[in-house]
Scaffold this motif. Structure first.
Motif, PDB file in Angstrom:
ATOM      1  N   ILE A  64     108.270  66.111  29.209  1.00  0.00           N
ATOM      2  CA  ILE A  64     109.128  64.877  29.533  1.00  0.00           C
ATOM      3  C   ILE A  64     110.516  65.344  30.002  1.00  0.00           C
ATOM      4  CG2 ILE A  64     109.464  63.428  27.851  1.00  0.00           C
ATOM      5  CD1 ILE A  64     106.461  63.789  26.179  1.00  0.00           C
ATOM      6  N   PHE A  65     110.694  64.896  30.975  1.00  0.00           N
ATOM      7  CA  PHE A  65     111.625  65.367  31.401  1.00  0.00           C
ATOM      8  C   PHE A  65     113.109  63.923  30.542  1.00  0.00           C
ATOM      9  CE2 PHE A  65     109.006  67.733  34.110  1.00  0.00           C
ATOM     10  CZ  PHE A  65     109.987  68.957  34.628  1.00  0.00           C
ATOM     11  N   VAL A  66     114.085  64.580  29.587  1.00  0.00           N
ATOM     12  CA  VAL A  66     114.042  63.457  28.918  1.00  0.00           C
ATOM     13  C   VAL A  66     116.118  63.973  29.894  1.00  0.00           C
ATOM     14  CG1 VAL A  66     115.472  62.302  26.979  1.00  0.00           C
ATOM     15  CG2 VAL A  66     113.055  63.478  27.437  1.00  0.00           C
ATOM     16  N   VAL A  84     112.232  60.362  30.531  1.00  0.00           N
ATOM     17  CA  VAL A  84     113.004  59.122  29.520  1.00  0.00           C
ATOM     18  C   VAL A  84     114.258  58.972  30.611  1.00  0.00           C
ATOM     19  CG1 VAL A  84     113.311  58.159  27.630  1.00  0.00           C
ATOM     20  CG2 VAL A  84     111.097  59.300  27.843  1.00  0.00           C
ATOM     21  N   PHE A  85     114.832  58.266  30.655  1.00  0.00           N
ATOM     22  CA  PHE A  85     116.123  58.315  31.321  1.00  0.00           C
ATOM     23  C   PHE A  85     116.991  57.229  29.987  1.00  0.00           C
ATOM     24  CE2 PHE A  85     115.513  58.698  36.355  1.00  0.00           C
ATOM     25  CZ  PHE A  85     114.447  59.360  35.557  1.00  0.00           C
ATOM     26  N   GLY A 113     112.499  62.590  23.256  1.00  0.00           N
ATOM     27  CA  GLY A 113     111.402  63.484  23.818  1.00  0.00           C
ATOM     28  C   GLY A 113     110.050  63.161  23.119  1.00  0.00           C
ATOM     29  N   LEU A 114     110.190  63.844  21.301  1.00  0.00           N
ATOM     30  CA  LEU A 114     109.917  64.423  20.179  1.00  0.00           C
ATOM     31  C   LEU A 114     108.767  62.597  20.198  1.00  0.00           C
ATOM     32  CD1 LEU A 114     111.251  65.931  17.931  1.00  0.00           C
ATOM     33  CD2 LEU A 114     109.621  67.269  19.452  1.00  0.00           C
ATOM     34  N   GLU A 115     109.911  61.632  20.157  1.00  0.00           N
ATOM     35  CA  GLU A 115     109.821  59.883  20.167  1.00  0.00           C
ATOM     36  C   GLU A 115     108.286  59.742  21.142  1.00  0.00           C
ATOM     37  OE1 GLU A 115     112.384  57.750  19.303  1.00  0.00           O
ATOM     38  OE2 GLU A 115     113.031  58.502  16.903  1.00  0.00           O
ATOM     39  N   ILE A 175     109.011  66.094  11.333  1.00  0.00           N
ATOM     40  CA  ILE A 175     110.595  65.838  12.197  1.00  0.00           C
ATOM     41  C   ILE A 175     111.109  65.004  12.127  1.00  0.00           C
ATOM     42  CG2 ILE A 175     111.793  66.697  13.853  1.00  0.00           C
ATOM     43  CD1 ILE A 175     110.459  68.806  13.927  1.00  0.00           C
ATOM     44  N   LEU A 176     109.814  64.118  12.829  1.00  0.00           N
ATOM     45  CA  LEU A 176     110.538  62.267  13.173  1.00  0.00           C
ATOM     46  C   LEU A 176     110.498  61.386  11.647  1.00  0.00           C
ATOM     47  CD1 LEU A 176     108.325  61.465  15.803  1.00  0.00           C
ATOM     48  CD2 LEU A 176     110.405  62.286  16.350  1.00  0.00           C
TER      49      LEU A 176
END
Ligand code: UDP
Ligand code: MG
Length: 311
Positions: free
Chosen positions: A41-43, A68-69, A83-85, A172-173
């Protein structure tokens, strides 16, 4: 569809030169970790260079790549959260884009956590070679201070690079705060962590986004997010000065009454007033900082805004 085993989150800010190198490492890794489904996952944190184009081209080549941009630069902490989400894997890795977090450590990290003995395999740098001495000195001092004054014990040299179990990620979330200091949050949520050490590696390409000043502000952020000791410090300072003032008043009265000494001096009075004034402003400043943080928290703004994301 096969369930995703490992999600790798890569926060990127102006990382166009580094991403192809990183992806090449990922390909090597895949041959080492056969049979394990990995998603990347590239944020993109509002990059100003071609990072997004590079990510788009990776998505075309590889169905394991997601993105995700952000609508602008929200900072690395926000990128990690996004990213975690978005992650779906049973295990989640946070990794910098610049190859300072060695991907070849990943199989070891995975082996440590997959049997459930540990919930987290984290990494720390044992050396800071290639970094200015003054920066290392302040970094060390910060970690020591942080361990003393907060309940988030951060290991010296700890990186954000780590592999976590799903339950740790969920923990964490569940922390919904706006001012996010990941190193503190990782430690605060608890769980068994196994540490892996490695020598510092210099950036593969591109440049660091952190100046000494931004790091200094970030460390203050960390202290304020995880400790209220500065407030206690301000109160204690106030008490000490009250005590000193009381003793001084007694001395002045005694001198006047017993020895008939005239109260001497505009300069001494002036310096005391200035000194106390300074201390007061300092203490109010500390209180103000906490108030500002509370203000931001109560606004309840989202930590980041997504402009575009892959499914
Ligand atoms: N980063 C980010 N947003 C920012 C600054 C940095 O997403 O505002 C990312 C950056 O692309 C990299 C990681 O965070 O993947 C670490 O940044 P950097 O290498 O500049 O920090 P350093 O390793 O020097 O501490
Ligand atoms: Mg780096």
């Amino acid at each position: 569809m096969q369930e995703t085993e490992v999600s790798i989150i890569i926060p990127c800010y102006d990382e166009a030169p580094a991403l192809p190198l990183l992806y090449a490492e990922f390909l090597k890794l895949r041959s080492l970790m056969t049979g394990i489904s990995i998603e990347y996952i590239f944020v993109d944190d509002g990059s100003r260079d071609e990072t997004r184009d590079v990510i788009r081209s990776l998505v075309k080549q590889d169905s394991c790549v997601r993105y995700v941009f952000f609508s602008r630069n929200f900072g690395k902490e926000a990128a990690i959260l996004a990213g975690l989400e978005a992650s779906q894997g049973k295990f989640v890795v946070v990794m910098d884009a610049d190859l300072q977090d060695p991907p070849e450590l990943l199989p070891e990290l995975y082996a440590a956590v997959k049997d459930g003995e540990y919930d987290c395999a984290a990494t720390r740098r044992v050396s800071r070679k290639g970094e200015p001495a003054i920066r290392s000195f302040f970094a060390r001092a910060f970690y020591r201070l942080m361990s003393r004054i907060s309940d988030a014990h951060i290991v010296d040299g700890a990186r954000d690079y780590r592999l976590m179990s799903r339950r740790m990620v969920d923990a964490i979330l569940s922390l919904k705060e706006y001012n996010r200091f990941s190193k503190g949050i990782f430690s605060w949520v608890g769980f068994e962590t196994r540490w892996f050490s490695y020598e510092n590696i210099e950036r593969a390409a591109g440049e660091t986004k952190w100046s000494f000043w931004t790091l200094f502000l970030y460390s203050l952020e960390g202290i304020m997010a995880f400790s209220t000791v500065p407030l206690v410090f301000a109160s204690v300072l106030g008490m000490v000065f009250c005590l000193v003032a009381f003793v001084t008043i007694c001395v002045v009265i005694a001198k006047t009454v017993i020895w008939g000494d005239p109260v001497s001096g505009y300069p001494s009075l002036m310096s005391v007033i200035l000194f106390i004034g300074g201390i007061q402003l300092f203490a109010i400043g500390i209180v103000g900082q906490y108030l500002a943080k509370t203000y931001l928290e109560t606004k309840n703004r989202p930590v980041y805004i997504v402009q575009e994301k892959s499914i």
